[in-house]
Scaffold this motif. Structure first.
Motif, PDB file in Angstrom:
ATOM      1  N   VAL A  15      38.899   5.365  16.024  1.00  0.00           N
ATOM      2  CA  VAL A  15      37.749   5.971  15.361  1.00  0.00           C
ATOM      3  C   VAL A  15      36.492   5.471  16.054  1.00  0.00           C
ATOM      4  O   VAL A  15      36.338   4.287  16.305  1.00  0.00           O
ATOM      5  CB  VAL A  15      37.718   5.589  13.864  1.00  0.00           C
ATOM      6  CG1 VAL A  15      36.515   6.187  13.174  1.00  0.00           C
ATOM      7  CG2 VAL A  15      39.002   6.012  13.190  1.00  0.00           C
ATOM      8  N   GLU A  16      35.599   6.392  16.331  1.00  0.00           N
ATOM      9  CA  GLU A  16      34.334   6.029  16.948  1.00  0.00           C
ATOM     10  C   GLU A  16      33.435   5.373  15.905  1.00  0.00           C
ATOM     11  O   GLU A  16      33.466   5.733  14.721  1.00  0.00           O
ATOM     12  CB  GLU A  16      33.629   7.271  17.512  1.00  0.00           C
ATOM     13  CG  GLU A  16      34.378   7.951  18.632  1.00  0.00           C
ATOM     14  CD  GLU A  16      34.392   7.100  19.895  1.00  0.00           C
ATOM     15  OE1 GLU A  16      33.395   6.417  20.167  1.00  0.00           O
ATOM     16  OE2 GLU A  16      35.422   7.127  20.582  1.00  0.00           O
ATOM     17  N   ALA A  17      32.641   4.438  16.335  1.00  0.00           N
ATOM     18  CA  ALA A  17      31.706   3.779  15.424  1.00  0.00           C
ATOM     19  C   ALA A  17      30.641   4.788  15.004  1.00  0.00           C
ATOM     20  O   ALA A  17      30.095   5.518  15.825  1.00  0.00           O
ATOM     21  CB  ALA A  17      31.061   2.585  16.107  1.00  0.00           C
ATOM     22  N   VAL A  18      30.386   4.822  13.730  1.00  0.00           N
ATOM     23  CA  VAL A  18      29.387   5.737  13.180  1.00  0.00           C
ATOM     24  C   VAL A  18      28.215   4.898  12.701  1.00  0.00           C
ATOM     25  O   VAL A  18      28.397   3.934  11.966  1.00  0.00           O
ATOM     26  CB  VAL A  18      29.971   6.548  12.008  1.00  0.00           C
ATOM     27  CG1 VAL A  18      28.929   7.470  11.402  1.00  0.00           C
ATOM     28  CG2 VAL A  18      31.186   7.314  12.461  1.00  0.00           C
ATOM     29  N   SER A  19      27.043   5.271  13.131  1.00  0.00           N
ATOM     30  CA  SER A  19      25.876   4.513  12.667  1.00  0.00           C
ATOM     31  C   SER A  19      25.594   4.891  11.220  1.00  0.00           C
ATOM     32  O   SER A  19      25.674   6.053  10.832  1.00  0.00           O
ATOM     33  CB  SER A  19      24.660   4.806  13.544  1.00  0.00           C
ATOM     34  OG  SER A  19      24.317   6.163  13.436  1.00  0.00           O
ATOM     35  N   SER A  20      25.294   3.887  10.412  1.00  0.00           N
ATOM     36  CA  SER A  20      25.044   4.147   8.997  1.00  0.00           C
ATOM     37  C   SER A  20      23.621   4.647   8.809  1.00  0.00           C
ATOM     38  O   SER A  20      22.711   4.258   9.526  1.00  0.00           O
ATOM     39  CB  SER A  20      25.260   2.874   8.188  1.00  0.00           C
ATOM     40  OG  SER A  20      24.342   1.889   8.599  1.00  0.00           O
ATOM     41  N   PRO A  21      23.420   5.513   7.836  1.00  0.00           N
ATOM     42  CA  PRO A  21      22.060   5.996   7.579  1.00  0.00           C
ATOM     43  C   PRO A  21      21.178   4.853   7.089  1.00  0.00           C
ATOM     44  O   PRO A  21      21.658   3.834   6.620  1.00  0.00           O
ATOM     45  CB  PRO A  21      22.253   7.057   6.501  1.00  0.00           C
ATOM     46  CG  PRO A  21      23.598   6.812   5.920  1.00  0.00           C
ATOM     47  CD  PRO A  21      24.397   6.077   6.954  1.00  0.00           C
ATOM     48  N   ASP A  22      19.911   5.043   7.195  1.00  0.00           N
ATOM     49  CA  ASP A  22      18.957   4.009   6.812  1.00  0.00           C
ATOM     50  C   ASP A  22      18.853   3.950   5.287  1.00  0.00           C
ATOM     51  O   ASP A  22      18.415   4.893   4.655  1.00  0.00           O
ATOM     52  CB  ASP A  22      17.586   4.321   7.431  1.00  0.00           C
ATOM     53  CG  ASP A  22      16.596   3.204   7.191  1.00  0.00           C
ATOM     54  OD1 ASP A  22      17.040   2.074   6.935  1.00  0.00           O
ATOM     55  OD2 ASP A  22      15.386   3.476   7.251  1.00  0.00           O
ATOM     56  N   PHE A  23      19.293   2.829   4.722  1.00  0.00           N
ATOM     57  CA  PHE A  23      19.232   2.635   3.277  1.00  0.00           C
ATOM     58  C   PHE A  23      18.167   1.616   2.917  1.00  0.00           C
ATOM     59  O   PHE A  23      18.398   0.682   2.178  1.00  0.00           O
ATOM     60  CB  PHE A  23      20.583   2.168   2.727  1.00  0.00           C
ATOM     61  CG  PHE A  23      21.618   3.241   2.716  1.00  0.00           C
ATOM     62  CD1 PHE A  23      21.492   4.320   1.866  1.00  0.00           C
ATOM     63  CD2 PHE A  23      22.713   3.163   3.546  1.00  0.00           C
ATOM     64  CE1 PHE A  23      22.458   5.309   1.852  1.00  0.00           C
ATOM     65  CE2 PHE A  23      23.678   4.149   3.533  1.00  0.00           C
ATOM     66  CZ  PHE A  23      23.551   5.227   2.690  1.00  0.00           C
ATOM     67  N   THR A  24      17.008   1.798   3.457  1.00  0.00           N
ATOM     68  CA  THR A  24      15.920   0.876   3.162  1.00  0.00           C
ATOM     69  C   THR A  24      15.457   1.108   1.728  1.00  0.00           C
ATOM     70  O   THR A  24      15.087   2.218   1.362  1.00  0.00           O
ATOM     71  CB  THR A  24      14.732   1.108   4.126  1.00  0.00           C
ATOM     72  OG1 THR A  24      15.225   1.070   5.460  1.00  0.00           O
ATOM     73  CG2 THR A  24      13.659   0.079   3.912  1.00  0.00           C
ATOM     74  N   PRO A  25      15.508   0.064   0.889  1.00  0.00           N
ATOM     75  CA  PRO A  25      15.076   0.255  -0.496  1.00  0.00           C
ATOM     76  C   PRO A  25      13.567   0.485  -0.559  1.00  0.00           C
ATOM     77  O   PRO A  25      12.807  -0.115   0.194  1.00  0.00           O
ATOM     78  CB  PRO A  25      15.455  -1.057  -1.185  1.00  0.00           C
ATOM     79  CG  PRO A  25      15.544  -2.054  -0.091  1.00  0.00           C
ATOM     80  CD  PRO A  25      15.936  -1.295   1.154  1.00  0.00           C
ATOM     81  N   THR A  26      13.202   1.368  -1.448  1.00  0.00           N
ATOM     82  CA  THR A  26      11.775   1.616  -1.617  1.00  0.00           C
ATOM     83  C   THR A  26      11.254   0.665  -2.681  1.00  0.00           C
ATOM     84  O   THR A  26      11.843   0.516  -3.750  1.00  0.00           O
ATOM     85  CB  THR A  26      11.502   3.066  -2.051  1.00  0.00           C
ATOM     86  OG1 THR A  26      12.228   3.327  -3.244  1.00  0.00           O
ATOM     87  CG2 THR A  26      11.931   4.042  -0.976  1.00  0.00           C
ATOM     88  N   VAL A  27      10.180   0.012  -2.386  1.00  0.00           N
ATOM     89  CA  VAL A  27       9.576  -0.949  -3.305  1.00  0.00           C
ATOM     90  C   VAL A  27       8.334  -0.313  -3.891  1.00  0.00           C
ATOM     91  O   VAL A  27       7.470   0.164  -3.167  1.00  0.00           O
ATOM     92  CB  VAL A  27       9.222  -2.263  -2.576  1.00  0.00           C
ATOM     93  CG1 VAL A  27       8.557  -3.229  -3.525  1.00  0.00           C
ATOM     94  CG2 VAL A  27      10.468  -2.869  -1.962  1.00  0.00           C
ATOM     95  N   HIS A  28       8.284  -0.294  -5.204  1.00  0.00           N
ATOM     96  CA  HIS A  28       7.159   0.312  -5.897  1.00  0.00           C
ATOM     97  C   HIS A  28       6.305  -0.809  -6.480  1.00  0.00           C
ATOM     98  O   HIS A  28       6.719  -1.504  -7.392  1.00  0.00           O
ATOM     99  CB  HIS A  28       7.654   1.234  -7.008  1.00  0.00           C
ATOM    100  CG  HIS A  28       6.569   1.743  -7.905  1.00  0.00           C
ATOM    101  ND1 HIS A  28       5.627   2.639  -7.484  1.00  0.00           N
ATOM    102  CD2 HIS A  28       6.272   1.460  -9.184  1.00  0.00           C
ATOM    103  CE1 HIS A  28       4.793   2.887  -8.485  1.00  0.00           C
ATOM    104  NE2 HIS A  28       5.171   2.177  -9.534  1.00  0.00           N
ATOM    105  N   ALA A  29       5.141  -0.978  -5.923  1.00  0.00           N
ATOM    106  CA  ALA A  29       4.214  -1.966  -6.466  1.00  0.00           C
ATOM    107  C   ALA A  29       3.469  -1.329  -7.630  1.00  0.00           C
ATOM    108  O   ALA A  29       3.034  -0.182  -7.543  1.00  0.00           O
ATOM    109  CB  ALA A  29       3.230  -2.409  -5.388  1.00  0.00           C
ATOM    110  N   PRO A  30       3.337  -2.037  -8.753  1.00  0.00           N
ATOM    111  CA  PRO A  30       2.636  -1.445  -9.896  1.00  0.00           C
ATOM    112  C   PRO A  30       1.161  -1.226  -9.583  1.00  0.00           C
ATOM    113  O   PRO A  30       0.532  -2.008  -8.876  1.00  0.00           O
ATOM    114  CB  PRO A  30       2.820  -2.476 -11.000  1.00  0.00           C
ATOM    115  CG  PRO A  30       3.120  -3.748 -10.297  1.00  0.00           C
ATOM    116  CD  PRO A  30       3.787  -3.378  -9.013  1.00  0.00           C
ATOM    117  N   SER A  31       0.649  -0.150 -10.126  1.00  0.00           N
ATOM    118  CA  SER A  31      -0.766   0.142  -9.920  1.00  0.00           C
ATOM    119  C   SER A  31      -1.595  -0.702 -10.880  1.00  0.00           C
ATOM    120  O   SER A  31      -1.075  -1.322 -11.804  1.00  0.00           O
ATOM    121  CB  SER A  31      -1.035   1.629 -10.172  1.00  0.00           C
ATOM    122  OG  SER A  31      -0.821   1.925 -11.531  1.00  0.00           O
TER     123      SER A  31
END
Length: 100
Positions: A15-31
């Motif tokens: 099986v060829e290596a598959v790059s994983s999608p970017d799972f960067t968590p989004t951080v919500h700073a309170p206003s």
């Protein structure tokens, strides 16, 4: 799997290596409005006003409940005291009738 007289072979799929999608968590700073309850122009937010009204209502309901339960508790204490006095008088009457 092995073949007679030959090297050992493993039956597996390559099986060829598959790059994983970017799972960067989004951080919500309170206003500022979420933290203080007021917008930048100084107007209170709906959530802030609603919470304040709910808090005042709960405080008033709790105060009324405590006031009512205090009156009920006083009435119960008076009834218990009257019952204890009646029991004491009855016990004194029984002792007198027995000649003690």
């Amino acid at each position: 799997m092995t073949t007679p007289g030959g090297p050992e072979y493993i039956d597996a799929e390559i099986v060829e290596a598959v790059s994983s999608p970017d799972f960067t968590p989004t951080v919500h700073a309170p206003s500022a409005a979420e933290v203080t309850g007021y917008t930048d122009s100084g107007v209170p937010t709906f959530d802030f006003v609603r919470d304040k009204i709910e808090h005042r209502t709960a405080t008033a309901d709790g105060g009324q409940f405590l006031a009512e339960s205090g009156q009920e508790a006083a009435a119960i204490d008076e009834a218990m005291a009257a019952r204890d006095d009646a029991a004491k008088r009855k016990l004194d009457e029984i002792r007198k009738s027995m000649g003690l």
